[in-house]
Write a protein that holds these residues in place. Sequence first.
Motif, mmCIF file in Angstrom:
data_model
loop_
_atom_site.group_PDB
_atom_site.id
_atom_site.type_symbol
_atom_site.label_atom_id
_atom_site.label_comp_id
_atom_site.label_asym_id
_atom_site.label_seq_id
_atom_site.Cartn_x
_atom_site.Cartn_y
_atom_site.Cartn_z
ATOM 1 N N GLU A 1 -14.531 3.296 12.269
ATOM 2 C CA GLU A 1 -13.222 3.813 12.655
ATOM 3 C C GLU A 1 -13.108 5.294 12.312
ATOM 4 O O GLU A 1 -13.749 5.774 11.385
ATOM 5 N N PRO B 1 -8.517 -0.294 -0.879
ATOM 6 C CA PRO B 1 -7.660 -1.463 -1.127
ATOM 7 C C PRO B 1 -7.799 -1.972 -2.563
ATOM 8 O O PRO B 1 -6.839 -2.467 -3.142
ATOM 9 N N HIS C 1 -12.301 0.793 5.314
ATOM 10 C CA HIS C 1 -11.066 0.145 4.862
ATOM 11 C C HIS C 1 -10.234 0.988 3.903
ATOM 12 O O HIS C 1 -9.217 0.519 3.414
ATOM 13 N N TRP C 2 -10.665 2.203 3.616
ATOM 14 C CA TRP C 2 -9.822 3.047 2.786
ATOM 15 C C TRP C 2 -8.641 3.565 3.609
ATOM 16 O O TRP C 2 -8.785 3.853 4.796
ATOM 17 N N ALA C 3 -7.524 3.698 2.938
ATOM 18 C CA ALA C 3 -6.327 4.182 3.614
ATOM 19 C C ALA C 3 -6.170 5.686 3.382
ATOM 20 O O ALA C 3 -6.588 6.224 2.349
ATOM 21 N N THR D 1 0.748 7.592 7.299
ATOM 22 C CA THR D 1 -0.236 6.747 6.608
ATOM 23 C C THR D 1 -0.956 5.904 7.636
ATOM 24 O O THR D 1 -0.319 5.311 8.508
ATOM 25 N N TYR D 2 -2.255 5.874 7.551
ATOM 26 C CA TYR D 2 -3.012 5.004 8.459
ATOM 27 C C TYR D 2 -4.143 4.322 7.699
ATOM 28 O O TYR D 2 -4.691 4.861 6.740
ATOM 29 N N TRP D 3 -4.440 3.155 8.162
ATOM 30 C CA TRP D 3 -5.348 2.306 7.401
ATOM 31 C C TRP D 3 -6.173 1.453 8.370
ATOM 32 O O TRP D 3 -5.612 0.621 9.096
ATOM 33 N N PRO D 4 -7.463 1.668 8.411
ATOM 34 C CA PRO D 4 -8.295 0.836 9.288
ATOM 35 C C PRO D 4 -8.480 -0.548 8.668
ATOM 36 O O PRO D 4 -8.956 -0.671 7.548
ATOM 37 N N THR D 5 -8.079 -1.543 9.380
ATOM 38 C CA THR D 5 -8.135 -2.906 8.832
ATOM 39 C C THR D 5 -8.886 -3.830 9.789
ATOM 40 O O THR D 5 -8.452 -4.944 10.069
ATOM 41 N N ALA E 1 -1.919 -5.269 -2.779
ATOM 42 C CA ALA E 1 -2.207 -5.124 -1.351
ATOM 43 C C ALA E 1 -3.557 -5.745 -1.010
ATOM 44 O O ALA E 1 -3.731 -6.351 0.048
ATOM 45 N N LEU F 1 0.832 -1.206 0.000
ATOM 46 C CA LEU F 1 0.000 0.000 0.000
ATOM 47 C C LEU F 1 0.871 1.262 0.000
ATOM 48 O O LEU F 1 0.637 2.206 -0.761
ATOM 49 N N TYR G 1 -4.495 -8.440 1.754
ATOM 50 C CA TYR G 1 -5.481 -8.034 2.748
ATOM 51 C C TYR G 1 -6.601 -9.072 2.861
ATOM 52 O O TYR G 1 -6.996 -9.473 3.954
#
Lengths: 205, 119
Positions: B26, A168, A144-146, B47-51, A174, A112, A178
């Motif tokens: 989130e 994603p 789930h977006w970065a 950079t941050y990413w909710p997973t 990625a 990513l 994921y």
Amino acid sequence: MNAKFGVPLAAAIALGVGVLCNVGQYRSTSTSGSSAVTPLAPGHVVALERDRLVVPPILEIRSTAADDAVPPPVEVAAPDLDTVLTLKYGAMTVEERVREFRRLEADCMKSLKAELQVRFDRGEGQAVVLPAGTPFQAPAVPKHWATSFRAKQSADGTVHGRYLQISPEEVPAAFELYEERNWLAQKFDRDGQQSLLEGSYKRDR
Amino acid sequence: MKLSSLLPLACIALVPNALAEIQCTEFAGVSLGTCMCEGEGCEYSVTYWPTSFGWNCGNCRWNYDWSVVCPFECGAAFGGGVVDLECDPHQRGGKDIAMSCPAGGIFGHINFGCSYCGS
């Protein structure tokens, strides 16, 4: 594809091996007419790709031609992800799966970040100017977006930057990692096995 | 309509976990202070990413990564990792990650949060 075991389906047919393979079960009928149905053990998978799955022969298959004859591996065209991953991880120990989970997660983030860097280098993103001490709050995005923020601080403390928000799905490499990592985590949960989150994860809320 | 016919609907409303995978919501933000080196500003990357994953709102997870690069001899600092937050019903979980300035001190925070079932 593992060249050692990857025998194309056409070759298998040419060798006279009739095969029917479905999820969780392997059925083989030899040319002699004897047959056996054996549960497909996870450890029997020797080669794995997203679009193709190679299942090696079950050693217990009987053959009248030669008792020690082993049919060639069988390819299953376009297996679904659940089949592939069940076979891939089924043979692993809990510790191995935890390690794999962490590796997938780290690789996913790495992939990513690489994509984000390319986009920033191309000049993409929304410009932001923040007076010194002003918090940056990116707009809400679908789940789930970065979000990624690049900025430089001026001598007076003002921050000039850009941010990007991507899904994603926009990063196929990625996204595959994921998906696989999520599958592994949820499979763990449903199997009632060790948490992948080192104690912070509560089951059955 | 009889009361007995409404009970199943009430159960569905009260026990959503049994019906579907319910996720957390989130949210995150970045607060930046000042990180300077000999009068020049530093460059930041966050950079941050909710997973989040799991069923029945099982987990609220963030993956994050940050770095600061300063001019001259001040150097760079970086960090990254995973934050898991509690996601209990009707509660909001949160955690701050501090970002350090290579020239000294803490120059900013990333704030991660989640709330259960969109509440």
